[in-house]
Design a protein around this motif. Structure first.
Motif, PDB file in Angstrom:
ATOM      1  N   HIS A   1       2.264   1.816  -3.425  1.00 39.43           N
ATOM      2  CA  HIS A   1       1.257   2.352  -4.349  1.00 39.43           C
ATOM      3  C   HIS A   1       1.108   3.863  -4.179  1.00 39.43           C
ATOM      4  O   HIS A   1       0.996   4.593  -5.171  1.00 39.43           O
ATOM      5  CB  HIS A   1      -0.104   1.674  -4.161  1.00 39.43           C
ATOM      6  CG  HIS A   1      -0.192   0.327  -4.776  1.00 39.43           C
ATOM      7  ND1 HIS A   1      -0.175   0.112  -6.122  1.00 39.43           N
ATOM      8  CD2 HIS A   1      -0.280  -0.895  -4.202  1.00 39.43           C
ATOM      9  CE1 HIS A   1      -0.247  -1.183  -6.372  1.00 39.43           C
ATOM     10  NE2 HIS A   1      -0.310  -1.816  -5.217  1.00 39.43           N
ATOM     11  N   VAL A   2       1.103   4.320  -2.949  1.00 38.50           N
ATOM     12  CA  VAL A   2       1.017   5.764  -2.695  1.00 38.50           C
ATOM     13  C   VAL A   2       2.234   6.463  -3.305  1.00 38.50           C
ATOM     14  O   VAL A   2       2.106   7.462  -4.008  1.00 38.50           O
ATOM     15  CB  VAL A   2       0.920   6.060  -1.179  1.00 38.50           C
ATOM     16  CG1 VAL A   2       1.093   7.542  -0.901  1.00 38.50           C
ATOM     17  CG2 VAL A   2      -0.399   5.562  -0.621  1.00 38.50           C
TER      18      VAL A   2
ATOM     19  N   LEU B   1       6.110  10.457   0.833  1.00 34.70           N
ATOM     20  CA  LEU B   1       4.703  10.123   1.046  1.00 34.70           C
ATOM     21  C   LEU B   1       4.466   8.613   1.085  1.00 34.70           C
ATOM     22  O   LEU B   1       3.604   8.144   1.832  1.00 34.70           O
ATOM     23  CB  LEU B   1       3.840  10.804  -0.010  1.00 34.70           C
ATOM     24  CG  LEU B   1       3.885  12.327   0.079  1.00 34.70           C
ATOM     25  CD1 LEU B   1       3.131  12.961  -1.078  1.00 34.70           C
ATOM     26  CD2 LEU B   1       3.354  12.824   1.402  1.00 34.70           C
ATOM     27  N   GLY B   2       5.247   7.848   0.325  1.00 36.51           N
ATOM     28  CA  GLY B   2       5.161   6.392   0.438  1.00 36.51           C
ATOM     29  C   GLY B   2       5.580   5.924   1.824  1.00 36.51           C
ATOM     30  O   GLY B   2       4.937   5.071   2.437  1.00 36.51           O
TER      31      GLY B   2
ATOM     32  N   LEU C   1       0.828  -1.213   0.000  1.00 40.12           N
ATOM     33  CA  LEU C   1       0.000   0.000   0.000  1.00 40.12           C
ATOM     34  C   LEU C   1       0.865   1.267   0.000  1.00 40.12           C
ATOM     35  O   LEU C   1       0.575   2.230  -0.721  1.00 40.12           O
ATOM     36  CB  LEU C   1      -0.944  -0.002   1.196  1.00 40.12           C
ATOM     37  CG  LEU C   1      -2.086  -1.018   1.129  1.00 40.12           C
ATOM     38  CD1 LEU C   1      -2.844  -1.057   2.452  1.00 40.12           C
ATOM     39  CD2 LEU C   1      -3.032  -0.683  -0.003  1.00 40.12           C
ATOM     40  N   GLY C   2       1.928   1.257   0.789  1.00 37.95           N
ATOM     41  CA  GLY C   2       2.831   2.401   0.814  1.00 37.95           C
ATOM     42  C   GLY C   2       3.502   2.617  -0.531  1.00 37.95           C
ATOM     43  O   GLY C   2       3.662   3.759  -0.985  1.00 37.95           O
TER      44      GLY C   2
ATOM     45  N   ALA D   1       2.925   6.920   4.379  1.00 40.16           N
ATOM     46  CA  ALA D   1       1.785   5.992   4.352  1.00 40.16           C
ATOM     47  C   ALA D   1       2.112   4.716   5.120  1.00 40.16           C
ATOM     48  O   ALA D   1       1.278   4.224   5.886  1.00 40.16           O
ATOM     49  CB  ALA D   1       1.414   5.663   2.903  1.00 40.16           C
TER      50      ALA D   1
ATOM     51  N   SER E   1       2.436   6.633  -7.221  1.00 37.37           N
ATOM     52  CA  SER E   1       1.540   7.592  -7.871  1.00 37.37           C
ATOM     53  C   SER E   1       2.273   8.902  -8.153  1.00 37.37           C
ATOM     54  O   SER E   1       2.028   9.542  -9.176  1.00 37.37           O
ATOM     55  CB  SER E   1       0.300   7.831  -7.015  1.00 37.37           C
ATOM     56  OG  SER E   1       0.637   8.448  -5.798  1.00 37.37           O
TER      57      SER E   1
ATOM     58  N   SER F   1       7.558  10.972  -3.771  1.00 37.84           N
ATOM     59  CA  SER F   1       7.247   9.549  -3.807  1.00 37.84           C
ATOM     60  C   SER F   1       7.835   8.841  -2.590  1.00 37.84           C
ATOM     61  O   SER F   1       7.151   8.065  -1.916  1.00 37.84           O
ATOM     62  CB  SER F   1       7.799   8.932  -5.097  1.00 37.84           C
ATOM     63  OG  SER F   1       7.690   7.528  -5.065  1.00 37.84           O
TER      64      SER F   1
END
Length: 140
Positions: A86-87, A126-127, A83-84, A130, A90, A123
């Protein structure tokens, strides 16, 4: 604190410090001139390269420090990592699209390189944020 959470903290800090160093050096080189005229490539490559090396070294260091605890990664760790990532990914896509638009608009190489670098940093930060939030929240 889980091994993967420690790595996330380290990568976020490394990315922020590296970008801050880059920004300070480039802005100090500007000294009243236009940013487009500033020599930035060497600082960009050095801060990126040193950030990669620092990330590898911190991963090794945390791995050695945690060797007695065991480095078992369970399903929750894998899901948080996914999930991290994916954040974070993006922002790589956003950076690629922004660079493509700047190239089509025939913007200076300075702006294209800097939008890519900023999005790489976002990236990573924020990854990692998360992942840290998911570890701290305690649920997935």
């Amino acid at each position: 604190m889980a091994f993967e959470e420690k790595r996330a903290w380290a990568l976020a800090v490394i990315a922020m410090v590296g970008y801050a160093v880059y920004a300070v050096v480039v802005l100090s080189r500007a000294a009243g001139r236009s940013l487009v005229d500033v020599s930035y490539a060497d600082v960009l490559l050095w801060t990126t390269g040193l950030g990669i090396v620092a990330g590898i070294v911190s991963g090794i260091w945390f791995g050695v420090a945690a060797r007695n605890d065991g480095l078992q990664i369970d399903e929750r760790d894998r899901e948080i990592g996914r999930l991290g990532d994916h954040v974070g990914q993006s922002f790589v896509v956003i950076g690629g699209m922004a660079a493509m638009v700047l190239a089509v608009l025939e913007a200076s190489h300075f702006w294209i390189a800097n939008v890519l670098y900023l999005c790489f940093v976002l990236s990573a930060v924020l990854g990692s944020a998360a992942k840290i939030a998911l570890y701290r929240r305690g649920t997935l």
